[in-house]
Design a protein around this motif. Structure first.
Motif, PDB file in Angstrom:
ATOM      1  N   ARG A  21       0.834  -1.206   0.000  1.00 43.86           N
ATOM      2  CA  ARG A  21       0.000   0.000   0.000  1.00 43.86           C
ATOM      3  C   ARG A  21       0.869   1.256   0.000  1.00 43.86           C
ATOM      4  O   ARG A  21       0.598   2.220  -0.720  1.00 43.86           O
ATOM      5  N   ILE A  22       1.930   1.236   0.777  1.00 40.01           N
ATOM      6  CA  ILE A  22       2.837   2.387   0.830  1.00 40.01           C
ATOM      7  C   ILE A  22       3.537   2.565  -0.512  1.00 40.01           C
ATOM      8  O   ILE A  22       3.663   3.685  -1.019  1.00 40.01           O
ATOM      9  N   MET A  23       3.968   1.468  -1.116  1.00 40.20           N
ATOM     10  CA  MET A  23       4.632   1.556  -2.418  1.00 40.20           C
ATOM     11  C   MET A  23       3.668   2.079  -3.488  1.00 40.20           C
ATOM     12  O   MET A  23       4.070   2.848  -4.370  1.00 40.20           O
ATOM     13  N   ALA A  24       2.401   1.690  -3.400  1.00 36.93           N
ATOM     14  CA  ALA A  24       1.406   2.196  -4.352  1.00 36.93           C
ATOM     15  C   ALA A  24       1.224   3.702  -4.182  1.00 36.93           C
ATOM     16  O   ALA A  24       1.107   4.441  -5.167  1.00 36.93           O
ATOM     17  N   ARG A  25       1.219   4.170  -2.934  1.00 39.23           N
ATOM     18  CA  ARG A  25       1.083   5.601  -2.680  1.00 39.23           C
ATOM     19  C   ARG A  25       2.322   6.352  -3.189  1.00 39.23           C
ATOM     20  O   ARG A  25       2.205   7.425  -3.786  1.00 39.23           O
ATOM     21  N   ILE A  26       3.499   5.792  -2.974  1.00 37.53           N
ATOM     22  CA  ILE A  26       4.733   6.396  -3.490  1.00 37.53           C
ATOM     23  C   ILE A  26       4.652   6.492  -5.011  1.00 37.53           C
ATOM     24  O   ILE A  26       4.970   7.525  -5.602  1.00 37.53           O
ATOM     25  N   ASP A  27       4.221   5.404  -5.640  1.00 38.13           N
ATOM     26  CA  ASP A  27       4.096   5.381  -7.103  1.00 38.13           C
ATOM     27  C   ASP A  27       3.123   6.456  -7.588  1.00 38.13           C
ATOM     28  O   ASP A  27       3.407   7.168  -8.552  1.00 38.13           O
ATOM     29  N   LEU A  28       1.993   6.591  -6.901  1.00 37.14           N
ATOM     30  CA  LEU A  28       0.996   7.596  -7.270  1.00 37.14           C
ATOM     31  C   LEU A  28       1.581   9.010  -7.175  1.00 37.14           C
ATOM     32  O   LEU A  28       1.406   9.831  -8.081  1.00 37.14           O
ATOM     33  N   LEU A  29       2.300   9.279  -6.087  1.00 28.58           N
ATOM     34  CA  LEU A  29       2.919  10.593  -5.922  1.00 28.58           C
ATOM     35  C   LEU A  29       3.986  10.845  -6.987  1.00 28.58           C
ATOM     36  O   LEU A  29       4.089  11.945  -7.531  1.00 28.58           O
ATOM     37  N   MET A  30       4.766   9.830  -7.301  1.00 26.26           N
ATOM     38  CA  MET A  30       5.824   9.977  -8.296  1.00 26.26           C
ATOM     39  C   MET A  30       5.247  10.239  -9.690  1.00 26.26           C
ATOM     40  O   MET A  30       5.831  10.982 -10.473  1.00 26.26           O
ATOM     41  N   LYS A  31       4.112   9.643  -9.986  1.00 29.17           N
ATOM     42  CA  LYS A  31       3.492   9.830 -11.301  1.00 29.17           C
ATOM     43  C   LYS A  31       2.989  11.252 -11.504  1.00 29.17           C
ATOM     44  O   LYS A  31       2.792  11.669 -12.638  1.00 29.17           O
ATOM     45  N   LYS A  32       2.794  11.992 -10.405  1.00 26.20           N
ATOM     46  CA  LYS A  32       2.366  13.388 -10.531  1.00 26.20           C
ATOM     47  C   LYS A  32       3.429  14.231 -11.225  1.00 26.20           C
ATOM     48  O   LYS A  32       3.123  15.225 -11.862  1.00 26.20           O
ATOM     49  N   GLY A  33       4.685  13.840 -11.048  1.00 23.56           N
ATOM     50  CA  GLY A  33       5.797  14.616 -11.598  1.00 23.56           C
ATOM     51  C   GLY A  33       6.237  15.656 -10.579  1.00 23.56           C
ATOM     52  O   GLY A  33       5.425  16.185  -9.812  1.00 23.56           O
ATOM     53  N   GLU A  44       5.280  14.127   2.467  1.00 25.22           N
ATOM     54  CA  GLU A  44       4.702  12.782   2.581  1.00 25.22           C
ATOM     55  C   GLU A  44       5.582  11.763   1.862  1.00 25.22           C
ATOM     56  O   GLU A  44       5.861  10.679   2.384  1.00 25.22           O
ATOM     57  N   LEU A  45       6.036  12.117   0.675  1.00 24.87           N
ATOM     58  CA  LEU A  45       6.877  11.217  -0.112  1.00 24.87           C
ATOM     59  C   LEU A  45       8.169  10.887   0.625  1.00 24.87           C
ATOM     60  O   LEU A  45       8.581   9.729   0.685  1.00 24.87           O
ATOM     61  N   GLN A  46       8.797  11.880   1.215  1.00 22.17           N
ATOM     62  CA  GLN A  46      10.040  11.642   1.951  1.00 22.17           C
ATOM     63  C   GLN A  46       9.817  10.694   3.124  1.00 22.17           C
ATOM     64  O   GLN A  46      10.616   9.786   3.361  1.00 22.17           O
ATOM     65  N   VAL A  47       8.725  10.874   3.847  1.00 18.13           N
ATOM     66  CA  VAL A  47       8.420   9.999   4.988  1.00 18.13           C
ATOM     67  C   VAL A  47       8.136   8.577   4.511  1.00 18.13           C
ATOM     68  O   VAL A  47       8.670   7.606   5.059  1.00 18.13           O
ATOM     69  N   LEU A  48       7.316   8.447   3.467  1.00 17.39           N
ATOM     70  CA  LEU A  48       6.971   7.124   2.958  1.00 17.39           C
ATOM     71  C   LEU A  48       8.182   6.383   2.419  1.00 17.39           C
ATOM     72  O   LEU A  48       8.337   5.176   2.642  1.00 17.39           O
ATOM     73  N   VAL A  49       9.055   7.091   1.724  1.00 14.13           N
ATOM     74  CA  VAL A  49      10.265   6.459   1.187  1.00 14.13           C
ATOM     75  C   VAL A  49      11.147   5.947   2.319  1.00 14.13           C
ATOM     76  O   VAL A  49      11.668   4.828   2.260  1.00 14.13           O
ATOM     77  N   LYS A  50      11.300   6.719   3.368  1.00 18.06           N
ATOM     78  CA  LYS A  50      12.129   6.302   4.505  1.00 18.06           C
ATOM     79  C   LYS A  50      11.535   5.070   5.181  1.00 18.06           C
ATOM     80  O   LYS A  50      12.251   4.124   5.516  1.00 18.06           O
ATOM     81  N   ILE A  51      10.219   5.077   5.366  1.00 19.85           N
ATOM     82  CA  ILE A  51       9.557   3.922   5.976  1.00 19.85           C
ATOM     83  C   ILE A  51       9.734   2.678   5.098  1.00 19.85           C
ATOM     84  O   ILE A  51      10.037   1.583   5.589  1.00 19.85           O
ATOM     85  N   ALA A  52       9.557   2.842   3.792  1.00 13.58           N
ATOM     86  CA  ALA A  52       9.720   1.713   2.866  1.00 13.58           C
ATOM     87  C   ALA A  52      11.163   1.204   2.872  1.00 13.58           C
ATOM     88  O   ALA A  52      11.400  -0.007   2.870  1.00 13.58           O
ATOM     89  N   GLU A  53      12.130   2.116   2.896  1.00  8.68           N
ATOM     90  CA  GLU A  53      13.547   1.711   2.938  1.00  8.68           C
ATOM     91  C   GLU A  53      13.851   0.911   4.203  1.00  8.68           C
ATOM     92  O   GLU A  53      14.564  -0.090   4.149  1.00  8.68           O
TER      93      GLU A  53
END
Length: 130
Positions: A21-33, A44-53
């Motif tokens: 779910r977190i990776m899907a949210r990261i993907d959605l944010l990244m697709k925004k450009g 949000e992206l920075q926090v999610l990436v750190k959690i995923a890492e």
């Protein structure tokens, strides 16, 4: 006041489904450009990436390379070095390093000693795969 740092903290993700779910949210944010991301999106992206890492560091492992060249390439990846930078780090010429990586030249004893000392490769792995 001294800051405490914990090197091996437990990831905040409790399951593989939550990770997905977190990776899907990261993907959605990244697709925004990058131009379309708001400051909140970036935070949000920075926090999610750190959690995923953190989750990946604890629960996802890559298979160990089964060739000497594969192991050297993995070390280059971990050190974030290109061929020229790795050659300089090893103290050998970029052309020699390139020839070895492209299998146009066999690794000599000097090269094997250097990768043992500088890359801290297991000597048994080196001997078994040289």
């Amino acid at each position: 006041m001294m800051k405490k740092t914990i090197k091996s903290r437990k990831p905040k993700i409790a399951s593989a489904a939550e990770y997905e779910r977190i990776m899907a949210r990261i993907d959605l944010l990244m697709k925004k450009g990058s131009a379309a991301l708001t400051e909140g999106d970036v935070d949000e992206l920075q926090v999610l990436v750190k959690i995923a890492e953190d989750y990946e560091d604890h629960y996802i492992s890559l298979p160990r390379p089964d060739t000497l060249l594969g192991m050297i390439e993995l070390k280059m990846f971990h050190k974030k070095m290109n061929q020229k930078e790795m050659a300089e780090f090893l103290g050998i010429s970029p052309s020699k390093f390139s020839q070895i990586l492209n299998q146009k030249r066999e690794p000599d004893v000097e090269f094997l000693k250097v990768i043992y000392h500088k890359l801290h490769l297991d000597p048994k792995f080196i001997l078994d795969h040289a």
